[in-house]
Design an enzyme around this catalytic site. Sequence first.
Site, PDB file in Angstrom:
ATOM      1  N   SER A 118       0.822  -1.204   0.000  1.00 35.72           N
ATOM      2  CA  SER A 118       0.000   0.000   0.000  1.00 35.72           C
ATOM      3  C   SER A 118       0.854   1.251   0.000  1.00 35.72           C
ATOM      4  O   SER A 118       0.353   2.340  -0.265  1.00 35.72           O
ATOM      5  CB  SER A 118      -0.863   0.050   1.266  1.00 35.72           C
ATOM      6  OG  SER A 118      -1.619  -1.104   1.384  1.00 35.72           O
ATOM      7  N   HIS A 139      -1.150  -2.405  -7.113  1.00 39.19           N
ATOM      8  CA  HIS A 139      -1.886  -2.120  -5.885  1.00 39.19           C
ATOM      9  C   HIS A 139      -3.386  -2.279  -6.116  1.00 39.19           C
ATOM     10  O   HIS A 139      -4.052  -1.378  -6.628  1.00 39.19           O
ATOM     11  CB  HIS A 139      -1.526  -0.692  -5.422  1.00 39.19           C
ATOM     12  CG  HIS A 139      -2.159  -0.279  -4.135  1.00 39.19           C
ATOM     13  ND1 HIS A 139      -2.401   1.035  -3.813  1.00 39.19           N
ATOM     14  CD2 HIS A 139      -2.606  -1.010  -3.082  1.00 39.19           C
ATOM     15  CE1 HIS A 139      -2.961   1.099  -2.627  1.00 39.19           C
ATOM     16  NE2 HIS A 139      -3.100  -0.125  -2.167  1.00 39.19           N
TER      17      HIS A 139
HETATM   18  P1  NAD Z   1      -3.266  -9.633   6.048  1.00 42.05           P
HETATM   19  O1  NAD Z   1      -2.663  -9.431   7.390  1.00 42.05           O
HETATM   20  O2  NAD Z   1      -4.725  -9.871   5.935  1.00 42.05           O
HETATM   21  O3  NAD Z   1      -2.531 -10.874   5.293  1.00 42.05           O
HETATM   22  C1  NAD Z   1      -1.141 -11.000   5.203  1.00 42.05           C
HETATM   23  C2  NAD Z   1      -0.812 -12.465   4.968  1.00 42.05           C
HETATM   24  O4  NAD Z   1       0.587 -12.583   4.704  1.00 42.05           O
HETATM   25  C3  NAD Z   1      -1.115 -13.372   6.180  1.00 42.05           C
HETATM   26  O5  NAD Z   1      -1.968 -14.429   5.762  1.00 42.05           O
HETATM   27  C4  NAD Z   1       0.264 -13.883   6.581  1.00 42.05           C
HETATM   28  O6  NAD Z   1       0.238 -15.215   7.086  1.00 42.05           O
HETATM   29  C5  NAD Z   1       1.010 -13.805   5.251  1.00 42.05           C
HETATM   30  N1  NAD Z   1       2.468 -13.810   5.385  1.00 42.05           N
HETATM   31  C6  NAD Z   1       3.240 -13.181   6.310  1.00 42.05           C
HETATM   32  N2  NAD Z   1       4.539 -13.455   6.069  1.00 42.05           N
HETATM   33  C7  NAD Z   1       4.595 -14.245   4.973  1.00 42.05           C
HETATM   34  C8  NAD Z   1       5.648 -14.870   4.255  1.00 42.05           C
HETATM   35  N3  NAD Z   1       6.927 -14.724   4.607  1.00 42.05           N
HETATM   36  N4  NAD Z   1       5.343 -15.635   3.181  1.00 42.05           N
HETATM   37  C9  NAD Z   1       4.049 -15.809   2.823  1.00 42.05           C
HETATM   38  N5  NAD Z   1       2.992 -15.246   3.473  1.00 42.05           N
HETATM   39  C10 NAD Z   1       3.275 -14.486   4.537  1.00 42.05           C
HETATM   40  O7  NAD Z   1      -2.796  -8.386   5.165  1.00 42.05           O
HETATM   41  P2  NAD Z   1      -3.562  -7.720   3.916  1.00 42.05           P
HETATM   42  O8  NAD Z   1      -4.521  -6.709   4.431  1.00 42.05           O
HETATM   43  O9  NAD Z   1      -4.016  -8.797   2.986  1.00 42.05           O
HETATM   44  O10 NAD Z   1      -2.346  -6.914   3.257  1.00 42.05           O
HETATM   45  C11 NAD Z   1      -1.422  -7.533   2.389  1.00 42.05           C
HETATM   46  C12 NAD Z   1      -0.726  -6.475   1.576  1.00 42.05           C
HETATM   47  O11 NAD Z   1      -1.712  -5.788   0.779  1.00 42.05           O
HETATM   48  C13 NAD Z   1      -0.011  -5.406   2.399  1.00 42.05           C
HETATM   49  O12 NAD Z   1       1.154  -5.005   1.735  1.00 42.05           O
HETATM   50  C14 NAD Z   1      -1.036  -4.281   2.443  1.00 42.05           C
HETATM   51  O13 NAD Z   1      -0.457  -3.029   2.644  1.00 42.05           O
HETATM   52  C15 NAD Z   1      -1.648  -4.381   1.052  1.00 42.05           C
HETATM   53  N6  NAD Z   1      -2.999  -3.824   0.901  1.00 42.05           N
HETATM   54  C16 NAD Z   1      -3.935  -3.973   1.879  1.00 42.05           C
HETATM   55  C17 NAD Z   1      -5.209  -3.434   1.678  1.00 42.05           C
HETATM   56  C18 NAD Z   1      -6.298  -3.627   2.725  1.00 42.05           C
HETATM   57  O14 NAD Z   1      -7.357  -2.979   2.599  1.00 42.05           O
HETATM   58  N7  NAD Z   1      -6.116  -4.479   3.720  1.00 42.05           N
HETATM   59  C19 NAD Z   1      -5.528  -2.761   0.497  1.00 42.05           C
HETATM   60  C20 NAD Z   1      -4.544  -2.648  -0.512  1.00 42.05           C
HETATM   61  C21 NAD Z   1      -3.272  -3.186  -0.288  1.00 42.05           C
END
Ligand code: NAD
Length: 295
Positions: A118, A139
Amino acid sequence: MKNISVIGSGTMGNGIAHVFAQAGYEVSLIDINAAQLEKAIATITKNLDRQIAKEVITEKQKVATLKNITATTDISSGVKNAGLVVEAASENIDLKLKIFQTIDETAPVGCILATNTSSISITKIAAVTKRPQLVIGMHFMNPVPIMKLVEIIKNPATTKEVTETIVTLTKQLNKIPCVVNDAPGFIANRILMPMINEAIYSLHEGVAGVEEIDTIMKLGMAHPMGPLQLADFIGLDVCLSIINVLHDGFQTPKYAPCPLLVEMVSKGKLGIKTGEGFYEYTTGNKDLIVSKAFQ
Ligand code: NAD
């Protein structure tokens, strides 16, 4: 490009796997946490059922989509056939740099490495690989199967061909690409997160309550969701990480995270994913209920 690997199967990863699989790509969904992978497949199944109920897809398409997804906890085997890797692991720079070093060593030569970060610098991520020209930000917005926009972030080394490939691919997913340059928070979160932080400051300073703040922004600005509800939806930990990236990147106090946000994250009140944030999500009630801490 037939094989796509998605790293991280949380809120975003399961949605990204869903849309690629639905568009006919073979998806390898990777997570370090096996239980999270099971949860992700269950979420994708539930979201496909919703699409059937809305007559967006057929039962046959649901079966084909699920068949296109393979879940694994082994990152090296998960990326070995990939034409594109989309990393969607937790928003933590050290973690992402480590993942990119690993996938640079294991993904095929020529494989494009994208991140769904993000806010974290694409340039910094690209620099830990031997293929910065093939590294790009992709993104997606939350919820991925519904939201049309994909913000595409070039780092200075990203080639024109790679950007064009990702733009074309995004259109194949029936989404709309918007290409921007690399800067803290890119465009979406550089503008969104200060608004969310300001809403939290307004609550923290007692200017208004949760419902009032969200109602003012919904009715006054025609936002579909108030900023506090949106923060719960995104995840307060994700919001804090992004605000910290803006704060560190621009070195100006205007991006300092509100102490209330820091406190809620340290208490594990992360919004929908933990059942409590500014609102309560454990009552089973469909109406929004303000968390007891703010009543
Ligand atoms: P989340 O916490 O829901 O999921 C993250 C996942 O990554 C978890 O399932 C965790 O087990 C996994 N993980 C951690 N370390 C890992 C590794 N070494 N190898 C493989 N998997 C691993 O997070 P999210 O909200 O899905 O966010 C993920 C990414 O997307 C982030 O970079 C975030 O900034 C971005 N993002 C989030 C949103 C949102 O609304 N939540 C929107 C756009 C972008």
